[in-house]
Scaffold this motif. Structure first.
Motif, PDB file in Angstrom:
ATOM      1  N   ASP A 274       0.825  -1.211   0.000  1.00 47.07           N
ATOM      2  CA  ASP A 274       0.000   0.000   0.000  1.00 47.07           C
ATOM      3  C   ASP A 274       0.860   1.262   0.000  1.00 47.07           C
ATOM      4  OD1 ASP A 274      -2.248  -1.516  -0.025  1.00 47.07           O
ATOM      5  OD2 ASP A 274      -2.781  -1.200   2.084  1.00 47.07           O
ATOM      6  N   GLY A 275       1.916   1.248   0.812  1.00 45.14           N
ATOM      7  CA  GLY A 275       2.798   2.407   0.870  1.00 45.14           C
ATOM      8  C   GLY A 275       3.504   2.638  -0.455  1.00 45.14           C
ATOM      9  N   LEU A 276       3.959   1.571  -1.092  1.00 46.81           N
ATOM     10  CA  LEU A 276       4.617   1.691  -2.389  1.00 46.81           C
ATOM     11  C   LEU A 276       3.643   2.196  -3.450  1.00 46.81           C
ATOM     12  CD1 LEU A 276       6.777  -1.566  -2.377  1.00 46.81           C
ATOM     13  CD2 LEU A 276       7.625   0.790  -2.271  1.00 46.81           C
ATOM     14  N   ASP A 277       2.405   1.717  -3.402  1.00 49.99           N
ATOM     15  CA  ASP A 277       1.405   2.165  -4.374  1.00 49.99           C
ATOM     16  C   ASP A 277       1.140   3.661  -4.232  1.00 49.99           C
ATOM     17  OD1 ASP A 277       1.197  -0.399  -5.342  1.00 49.99           O
ATOM     18  OD2 ASP A 277      -0.676  -0.857  -4.276  1.00 49.99           O
ATOM     19  N   ALA A 278       1.021   4.120  -2.992  1.00 52.47           N
ATOM     20  CA  ALA A 278       0.757   5.544  -2.758  1.00 52.47           C
ATOM     21  C   ALA A 278       1.944   6.397  -3.210  1.00 52.47           C
ATOM     22  CB  ALA A 278       0.464   5.789  -1.280  1.00 52.47           C
ATOM     23  N   LEU A 279       3.141   5.911  -2.933  1.00 61.61           N
ATOM     24  CA  LEU A 279       4.339   6.646  -3.337  1.00 61.61           C
ATOM     25  C   LEU A 279       4.461   6.671  -4.858  1.00 61.61           C
ATOM     26  CD1 LEU A 279       6.896   8.130  -2.497  1.00 61.61           C
ATOM     27  CD2 LEU A 279       8.048   5.912  -2.304  1.00 61.61           C
ATOM     28  N   ALA A 280       4.178   5.535  -5.510  1.00 65.02           N
ATOM     29  CA  ALA A 280       4.236   5.476  -6.970  1.00 65.02           C
ATOM     30  C   ALA A 280       3.253   6.449  -7.597  1.00 65.02           C
ATOM     31  CB  ALA A 280       3.953   4.055  -7.446  1.00 65.02           C
ATOM     32  N   ALA A 281       2.057   6.534  -7.028  1.00 61.89           N
ATOM     33  CA  ALA A 281       1.042   7.441  -7.569  1.00 61.89           C
ATOM     34  C   ALA A 281       1.486   8.899  -7.431  1.00 61.89           C
ATOM     35  CB  ALA A 281      -0.285   7.220  -6.847  1.00 61.89           C
ATOM     36  N   PHE A 282       2.074   9.242  -6.295  1.00 63.74           N
ATOM     37  CA  PHE A 282       2.520  10.618  -6.069  1.00 63.74           C
ATOM     38  C   PHE A 282       3.669  10.978  -7.006  1.00 63.74           C
ATOM     39  CE2 PHE A 282       5.225  13.676  -3.700  1.00 63.74           C
ATOM     40  CZ  PHE A 282       4.338  14.740  -3.685  1.00 63.74           C
ATOM     41  N   LEU A 283       4.656  10.093  -7.123  1.00 60.10           N
ATOM     42  CA  LEU A 283       5.791  10.375  -8.000  1.00 60.10           C
ATOM     43  C   LEU A 283       5.361  10.414  -9.463  1.00 60.10           C
ATOM     44  CD1 LEU A 283       8.610   8.225  -6.319  1.00 60.10           C
ATOM     45  CD2 LEU A 283       8.131  10.665  -6.046  1.00 60.10           C
ATOM     46  N   SER A 284       4.362   9.623  -9.812  1.00 58.58           N
ATOM     47  CA  SER A 284       3.824   9.671 -11.177  1.00 58.58           C
ATOM     48  C   SER A 284       3.122  11.000 -11.429  1.00 58.58           C
ATOM     49  CB  SER A 284       2.835   8.522 -11.407  1.00 58.58           C
ATOM     50  OG  SER A 284       3.446   7.268 -11.252  1.00 58.58           O
ATOM     51  N   GLU A 285       2.350  11.434 -10.448  1.00 56.30           N
ATOM     52  CA  GLU A 285       1.649  12.721 -10.571  1.00 56.30           C
ATOM     53  C   GLU A 285       2.643  13.858 -10.757  1.00 56.30           C
ATOM     54  OE1 GLU A 285      -0.266  15.828  -7.476  1.00 56.30           O
ATOM     55  OE2 GLU A 285      -0.720  13.722  -7.117  1.00 56.30           O
ATOM     56  N   ARG A 286       3.782  13.777 -10.056  1.00 56.81           N
ATOM     57  CA  ARG A 286       4.803  14.827 -10.159  1.00 56.81           C
ATOM     58  C   ARG A 286       5.787  14.565 -11.309  1.00 56.81           C
ATOM     59  NH1 ARG A 286       3.963  18.695  -5.953  1.00 56.81           N
ATOM     60  NH2 ARG A 286       1.948  18.032  -5.125  1.00 56.81           N
ATOM     61  N   ARG A 287       5.515  13.539 -12.107  1.00 52.83           N
ATOM     62  CA  ARG A 287       6.227  13.234 -13.348  1.00 52.83           C
ATOM     63  C   ARG A 287       7.664  12.762 -13.142  1.00 52.83           C
ATOM     64  NH1 ARG A 287       5.868  18.787 -15.790  1.00 52.83           N
ATOM     65  NH2 ARG A 287       7.097  17.902 -17.479  1.00 52.83           N
ATOM     66  N   LEU A 288       7.969  12.271 -11.953  1.00 51.30           N
ATOM     67  CA  LEU A 288       9.308  11.736 -11.712  1.00 51.30           C
ATOM     68  C   LEU A 288       9.433  10.303 -12.202  1.00 51.30           C
ATOM     69  CD1 LEU A 288      10.184  13.198  -8.205  1.00 51.30           C
ATOM     70  CD2 LEU A 288      10.490  14.189 -10.481  1.00 51.30           C
ATOM     71  N   VAL A 289       8.313   9.615 -12.325  1.00 52.21           N
ATOM     72  CA  VAL A 289       8.267   8.310 -12.971  1.00 52.21           C
ATOM     73  C   VAL A 289       7.104   8.330 -13.949  1.00 52.21           C
ATOM     74  CG1 VAL A 289       9.309   7.033 -11.048  1.00 52.21           C
ATOM     75  CG2 VAL A 289       6.813   7.285 -11.159  1.00 52.21           C
ATOM     76  N   SER A 290       7.167   7.465 -14.962  1.00 56.95           N
ATOM     77  CA  SER A 290       6.116   7.468 -15.985  1.00 56.95           C
ATOM     78  C   SER A 290       4.851   6.791 -15.502  1.00 56.95           C
ATOM     79  CB  SER A 290       6.624   6.786 -17.249  1.00 56.95           C
ATOM     80  OG  SER A 290       6.996   5.446 -16.987  1.00 56.95           O
ATOM     81  N   GLY A 291       4.954   5.984 -14.450  1.00 57.98           N
ATOM     82  CA  GLY A 291       3.785   5.288 -13.923  1.00 57.98           C
ATOM     83  C   GLY A 291       4.203   4.199 -12.963  1.00 57.98           C
ATOM     84  N   PRO A 292       3.254   3.470 -12.410  1.00 59.11           N
ATOM     85  CA  PRO A 292       3.553   2.416 -11.433  1.00 59.11           C
ATOM     86  C   PRO A 292       4.515   1.352 -11.948  1.00 59.11           C
ATOM     87  CG  PRO A 292       1.210   2.931 -11.414  1.00 59.11           C
ATOM     88  CD  PRO A 292       1.787   3.657 -12.579  1.00 59.11           C
ATOM     89  N   ALA A 293       4.424   1.009 -13.227  1.00 62.10           N
ATOM     90  CA  ALA A 293       5.302  -0.041 -13.762  1.00 62.10           C
ATOM     91  C   ALA A 293       6.758   0.391 -13.709  1.00 62.10           C
ATOM     92  CB  ALA A 293       4.895  -0.391 -15.192  1.00 62.10           C
ATOM     93  N   GLU A 294       7.028   1.624 -14.109  1.00 61.02           N
ATOM     94  CA  GLU A 294       8.415   2.088 -14.052  1.00 61.02           C
ATOM     95  C   GLU A 294       8.876   2.207 -12.601  1.00 61.02           C
ATOM     96  OE1 GLU A 294      11.463   5.549 -15.608  1.00 61.02           O
ATOM     97  OE2 GLU A 294       9.389   6.089 -15.162  1.00 61.02           O
ATOM     98  N   PHE A 295       7.999   2.666 -11.730  1.00 60.22           N
ATOM     99  CA  PHE A 295       8.378   2.759 -10.318  1.00 60.22           C
ATOM    100  C   PHE A 295       8.765   1.390  -9.775  1.00 60.22           C
ATOM    101  CE2 PHE A 295       7.283   2.440  -5.820  1.00 60.22           C
ATOM    102  CZ  PHE A 295       8.054   3.465  -5.289  1.00 60.22           C
ATOM    103  N   ARG A 296       8.015   0.354 -10.129  1.00 56.70           N
ATOM    104  CA  ARG A 296       8.345  -0.988  -9.647  1.00 56.70           C
ATOM    105  C   ARG A 296       9.697  -1.450 -10.189  1.00 56.70           C
ATOM    106  NH1 ARG A 296       2.676  -1.801 -10.413  1.00 56.70           N
ATOM    107  NH2 ARG A 296       3.053  -2.634 -12.510  1.00 56.70           N
TER     108      ARG A 296
END
Length: 324
Positions: A274-296
């Protein structure tokens, strides 16, 4: 390089990295490319404090991530700061943050840890007031985990312990003035009769408390150097590596319009689904990652780097000569 519209000179950004934090540094590089105004960045200095040294592939990938700032990035080994700070480790990393003034060409530099990422457009004015004073906040350290280390610094400089009740932050982003860092190091070397790095380690000092406390001793106050306006950088620490910890840091960042956000390496290692999902969503929103797949994917790379660093540290500990 042109100065900004208010006539202030651009900044140098300085970060120290090692192999467990290279993936976090990649996110930082992306954030600078996205959110730092090119005219406000004189240079970016990355000090490689790792062993083994940063690979060519990692260097190329990192430079690509800096985008329009790539031609201003200088990746240096710790030895380029001088033989007295050539050793690796946590204490030497603190020494390097102050000794970095030797590589800086601008009046001020912004010290970042690899965990710090910009999350909105920033300019010089986010770090410096119009008169050139560094933005910072003040807080009481009387119940802070760093109180013993701050007390040691105050005692070392012969300052009243009451200063601990109203003291500047001891975290990054931290704005340093090049001339202050140079004068501090020169003063301590002259008074101790030893190289700064040796004295720093032997006296068990801490970098940011030392910088601010030395200023207090020199000037009698911080009025000439600091303006009371903290640089907000909510951070997910190892101790609050949970969904609620991530949510709390994001909420703080949004409410304060923070220029920066932090994810400590221990937090990234410990966070669950859950924590990773929330962090992935935030970083995606701020465009630091392209989405959850890249974050993983980045998280898996980080885990390999982090695990390898822990193994190296354990091996080094076993090989270290016993003092008995």
């Amino acid at each position: 390089m042109q100065t900004d519209s208010e006539g202030r000179k651009p900044l140098t950004f300085v970060t120290i990295t090692y192999r467990a934090e290279d993936t976090l540094l990649l996110l930082q590089a992306r954030s600078l490319a996205l959110y730092a105004r090119p005219d406000d960045v004189a240079s970016v200095i990355v000090i490689d404090n790792g062993s083994p040294r940063m690979s060519r592939r990692t260097r190329r990938r990192l430079l690509d991530a800096y985008g329009p700032l790539a031609d201003r990035v200088r990746i240096v080994r710790r030895s380029e700061l001088g033989s007295d700070v050539a050793a690796s480790g946590w204490m030497s990393q603190q020494v390097m943050k102050l000794a970095a003034h030797r590589l800086v060409q601008t009046p001020t530099y912004v010290l970042l840890d690899a965990k710090n990422h910009l999350i909105r457009p920033v300019s010089v004015s986010d770090f410096l007031a119009a008169d050139g004073r560094a933005r910072t906040g003040f807080q009481s350290y009387l119940s802070h985990p760093l109180l013993p280390r701050l007390r040691r610094v105050l005692d070392y400089l012969g300052l009243d312990q009451a200063a601990a009740d109203h003291f500047p932050p001891t975290s990054t982003p931290f704005v340093a003035h090049r001339e202050v860092a140079a004068a501090l190091i020169d003063d301590i070397e002259k008074s101790s009769g030893r190289p700064f790095a040796v004295e720093f380690v032997e006296a068990d000092l801490t970098e940011f408390p030392l910088y601010s406390a030395w200023l207090l001793r020199r000037d009698g106050s911080w009025d000439a150097t600091y303006v009371d306006d903290a640089i907000q950088a909510p951070t997910v620490w190892g101790g609050n590596a949970s969904r609620s910890g991530v949510d709390r840091a994001i909420e703080q960042a949004e409410e304060s319009d923070a220029p920066a956000f932090g994810v400590h390496r221990r937090a990234l290692h410990r966070l669950g689904g859950d924590g990773l999902d929330a962090l992935a969503a935030f970083l995606s929103e701020r465009r630091l990652v392209s989405g959850p797949a890249e974050f993983r994917r980045l998280r898996r790379t980080f885990e390999r780097q982090y695990g390898a660093e822990i193994l190296r540290a354990r091996l080094a500990s076993r090989l270290r000569p016993s003092r008995s």
